[in-house]
Design a protein around this motif. Structure first.
Motif, PDB file in Angstrom:
ATOM      1  N   VAL A  30       0.838  -1.202   0.000  1.00 47.74           N
ATOM      2  CA  VAL A  30       0.000   0.000   0.000  1.00 47.74           C
ATOM      3  C   VAL A  30       0.869   1.246   0.000  1.00 47.74           C
ATOM      4  N   VAL A  31       1.921   1.189   0.810  1.00 40.95           N
ATOM      5  CA  VAL A  31       2.809   2.364   0.890  1.00 40.95           C
ATOM      6  C   VAL A  31       3.494   2.601  -0.464  1.00 40.95           C
ATOM      7  N   LYS A  32       3.959   1.536  -1.078  1.00 45.74           N
ATOM      8  CA  LYS A  32       4.611   1.687  -2.400  1.00 45.74           C
ATOM      9  C   LYS A  32       3.647   2.214  -3.442  1.00 45.74           C
ATOM     10  N   ARG A  33       2.359   1.672  -3.382  1.00 46.88           N
ATOM     11  CA  ARG A  33       1.367   2.163  -4.353  1.00 46.88           C
ATOM     12  C   ARG A  33       1.135   3.635  -4.190  1.00 46.88           C
ATOM     13  N   ASP A  34       0.918   4.050  -2.940  1.00 49.64           N
ATOM     14  CA  ASP A  34       0.665   5.469  -2.697  1.00 49.64           C
ATOM     15  C   ASP A  34       1.873   6.304  -3.093  1.00 49.64           C
ATOM     16  N   ALA A  35       3.052   5.735  -2.806  1.00 49.51           N
ATOM     17  CA  ALA A  35       4.269   6.487  -3.171  1.00 49.51           C
ATOM     18  C   ALA A  35       4.392   6.634  -4.688  1.00 49.51           C
ATOM     19  N   ASP A  36       4.131   5.537  -5.427  1.00 48.95           N
ATOM     20  CA  ASP A  36       4.215   5.610  -6.900  1.00 48.95           C
ATOM     21  C   ASP A  36       3.177   6.572  -7.458  1.00 48.95           C
ATOM     22  N   ALA A  37       1.956   6.516  -6.902  1.00 45.80           N
ATOM     23  CA  ALA A  37       0.910   7.435  -7.373  1.00 45.80           C
ATOM     24  C   ALA A  37       1.297   8.871  -7.094  1.00 45.80           C
ATOM     25  N   GLY A  38       1.874   9.088  -5.876  1.00 43.26           N
ATOM     26  CA  GLY A  38       2.295  10.447  -5.557  1.00 43.26           C
ATOM     27  C   GLY A  38       3.404  10.934  -6.481  1.00 43.26           C
ATOM     28  N   VAL A  39       4.344   9.999  -6.780  1.00 44.09           N
ATOM     29  CA  VAL A  39       5.430  10.384  -7.702  1.00 44.09           C
ATOM     30  C   VAL A  39       4.886  10.691  -9.091  1.00 44.09           C
ATOM     31  N   ALA A  40       3.932   9.851  -9.579  1.00 48.52           N
ATOM     32  CA  ALA A  40       3.356  10.080 -10.904  1.00 48.52           C
ATOM     33  C   ALA A  40       2.611  11.390 -10.964  1.00 48.52           C
ATOM     34  N   GLU A  41       1.790  11.682  -9.902  1.00 47.37           N
ATOM     35  CA  GLU A  41       1.060  12.955  -9.880  1.00 47.37           C
ATOM     36  C   GLU A  41       2.019  14.124  -9.822  1.00 47.37           C
ATOM     37  N   ALA A  42       3.086  13.951  -9.016  1.00 47.87           N
ATOM     38  CA  ALA A  42       4.070  15.036  -8.932  1.00 47.87           C
ATOM     39  C   ALA A  42       4.755  15.247 -10.282  1.00 47.87           C
ATOM     40  N   ASN A  43       5.112  14.135 -10.924  1.00 47.20           N
ATOM     41  CA  ASN A  43       5.734  14.271 -12.257  1.00 47.20           C
ATOM     42  C   ASN A  43       4.781  14.910 -13.266  1.00 47.20           C
ATOM     43  N   ARG A  44       3.475  14.493 -13.201  1.00 43.59           N
ATOM     44  CA  ARG A  44       2.492  15.087 -14.118  1.00 43.59           C
ATOM     45  C   ARG A  44       2.369  16.575 -13.896  1.00 43.59           C
ATOM     46  N   ASP A  45       2.207  16.943 -12.625  1.00 40.79           N
ATOM     47  CA  ASP A  45       2.064  18.364 -12.315  1.00 40.79           C
ATOM     48  C   ASP A  45       3.324  19.135 -12.737  1.00 40.79           C
ATOM     49  N   ALA A  46       4.473  18.490 -12.494  1.00 42.09           N
ATOM     50  CA  ALA A  46       5.725  19.159 -12.875  1.00 42.09           C
ATOM     51  C   ALA A  46       5.820  19.319 -14.393  1.00 42.09           C
ATOM     52  N   GLY A  47       5.406  18.256 -15.169  1.00 41.93           N
ATOM     53  CA  GLY A  47       5.449  18.359 -16.642  1.00 41.93           C
ATOM     54  C   GLY A  47       4.501  19.426 -17.150  1.00 41.93           C
ATOM     55  N   ILE A  48       3.286  19.460 -16.548  1.00 39.72           N
ATOM     56  CA  ILE A  48       2.322  20.497 -16.972  1.00 39.72           C
ATOM     57  C   ILE A  48       2.879  21.872 -16.684  1.00 39.72           C
ATOM     58  N   ARG A  49       3.425  22.022 -15.531  1.00 41.89           N
ATOM     59  CA  ARG A  49       3.979  23.331 -15.166  1.00 41.89           C
ATOM     60  C   ARG A  49       5.155  23.693 -16.064  1.00 41.89           C
ATOM     61  N   GLU A  50       5.987  22.687 -16.324  1.00 38.24           N
ATOM     62  CA  GLU A  50       7.139  22.948 -17.198  1.00 38.24           C
ATOM     63  C   GLU A  50       6.690  23.329 -18.606  1.00 38.24           C
ATOM     64  N   ALA A  51       5.632  22.601 -19.100  1.00 33.49           N
ATOM     65  CA  ALA A  51       5.109  22.932 -20.436  1.00 33.49           C
ATOM     66  C   ALA A  51       4.520  24.329 -20.457  1.00 33.49           C
ATOM     67  N   GLU A  52       3.778  24.673 -19.357  1.00 31.48           N
ATOM     68  CA  GLU A  52       3.213  26.025 -19.301  1.00 31.48           C
ATOM     69  C   GLU A  52       4.333  27.068 -19.284  1.00 31.48           C
ATOM     70  N   CYS A  53       5.379  26.769 -18.535  1.00 36.08           N
ATOM     71  CA  CYS A  53       6.509  27.711 -18.479  1.00 36.08           C
ATOM     72  C   CYS A  53       7.189  27.837 -19.843  1.00 36.08           C
ATOM     73  N   GLU A  54       7.369  26.671 -20.515  1.00 37.70           N
ATOM     74  CA  GLU A  54       7.992  26.718 -21.853  1.00 37.70           C
ATOM     75  C   GLU A  54       7.114  27.481 -22.835  1.00 37.70           C
ATOM     76  N   LYS A  55       5.790  27.253 -22.751  1.00 41.55           N
ATOM     77  CA  LYS A  55       4.878  27.985 -23.653  1.00 41.55           C
ATOM     78  C   LYS A  55       4.978  29.475 -23.419  1.00 41.55           C
ATOM     79  N   SER A  56       4.985  29.857 -22.115  1.00 43.57           N
ATOM     80  CA  SER A  56       5.115  31.286 -21.816  1.00 43.57           C
ATOM     81  C   SER A  56       6.438  31.841 -22.346  1.00 43.57           C
ATOM     82  N   ALA A  57       7.499  31.010 -22.150  1.00 42.65           N
ATOM     83  CA  ALA A  57       8.810  31.468 -22.626  1.00 42.65           C
ATOM     84  C   ALA A  57       8.819  31.605 -24.163  1.00 42.65           C
TER      85      ALA A  57
END
Length: 281
Positions: A30-57
């Motif tokens: 359960v801990v690993k699942r939650d950790a993987d989900a948290g990592v995936a969500e963090a990576n998704r949010d980071a990619g979206i933010r990075e894409a938004e930043c690149e678009k703005s740039a």
């Protein structure tokens, strides 16, 4: 026993049936699942933010590049307008300079032409005076002596003409006398030749066929020479055929001689040879 345990450390706890290990697997999953989900969500949010930043740039970059291109184009247009105005001003200045220089050269040329005209007029006046002087000199030194010389030459020519005419008359008389003498000589030679031919004809008439035969026999070497003349230029003659054909060709060639002599001289060689004792035609 008097033994006192102050502290101890448990290095490992295990059992033979893996019970203790099995207790933590579900929670670990359960801990690993939650950790993987948290990592995936963090990576998704980071990619979206990075894409938004690149678009703005990129938007900022495109806007900046567009402004730079616009400013560059405006600069080039203004520079071209300035260059055109500068070149126009330079061309007008150059044309004005060349026009002024051409006017100055034209004025100088006009002055030079006027000077040339004046010099030419003076030269014409000098040449006219020189012509008049030479004309007077010519009359005194050439014309009058030439007229005297012409009269002298004319007188001499008339004398030579008379002399030539008399010489021509004498030469014509001499040629006429020579011609008459030559004509008389030709007449005498013609009469002698006619007499010789008459005597020769009488002899031929007297001796008949024998004389004619003599003429034919004297002519045969000449006829043979004329017939053999083309053969003298021939290097080699090849007769194709057997011995019988060669004999027939020679016989036919010899048989053609009497008609040829008859055609050339009017004498029938066969008849003449038949009259000679012992000869066969």
């Amino acid at each position: 026993m008097g033994i006192e345990i102050l502290s101890f450390t448990i290095k490992d706890v295990y059992d033979d049936v893996q019970y203790l290990a099995s207790l933590g697997k579900a929670q670990t999953a359960v801990v690993k699942r939650d950790a993987d989900a948290g990592v995936a969500e963090a990576n998704r949010d980071a990619g979206i933010r990075e894409a938004e930043c690149e678009k703005s740039a990129m938007d900022v970059k495109y806007s900046t590049d567009t402004k730079i291109e616009d400013n560059t184009r405006m600069y080039k247009l203004q520079k071209a307008n300035f260059d055109q105005e500068i070149n126009t001003a330079k061309a007008e200045s150059q044309l004005a300079y060349e026009l002024q220089a051409a006017k100055i050269r034209q004025r100088i040329r006009n002055e030079e032409i006027q000077i040339d005209v004046v010099e030419r007029r003076k030269q014409i006046e000098i040449e006219s005076q020189e012509v008049q002087r030479k004309d007077r000199e010519l009359i005194g030194t050439v014309k009058l002596p030439a007229e005297a010389e012409a009269y002298r030459v004319q007188t001499i020519a008339q004398g030579k003409q008379c002399q030539t005419i008399e010489s021509a008359r004498a030469e014509a008389e001499r040629i006429r006398k020579i011609g008459a003498a030559e004509a008389h000589a030709i007449e005498l030679v013609g009469k002698a030749e006619a007499e010789r031919m008459r005597i020769k004809a009488n002899v031929y008439k007297q001796y008949g066929d024998a004389a004619i035969m003599n003429i034919v026999l004297e002519s045969l070497p000449k006829i043979a020479a004329e017939v053999a003349a083309p053969l003298a230029k021939t290097d080699e003659i090849v007769l194709i055929g057997g011995n019988d054909n060669l004999t027939n060709d020679v016989t036919r060639l010899v048989a053609q001689l009497p008609p040829s002599i008859n055609a050339l001289t009017g004498v029938d060689l066969s008849k003449v040879l038949s009259k000679i004792p012992g000869a066969k035609a």
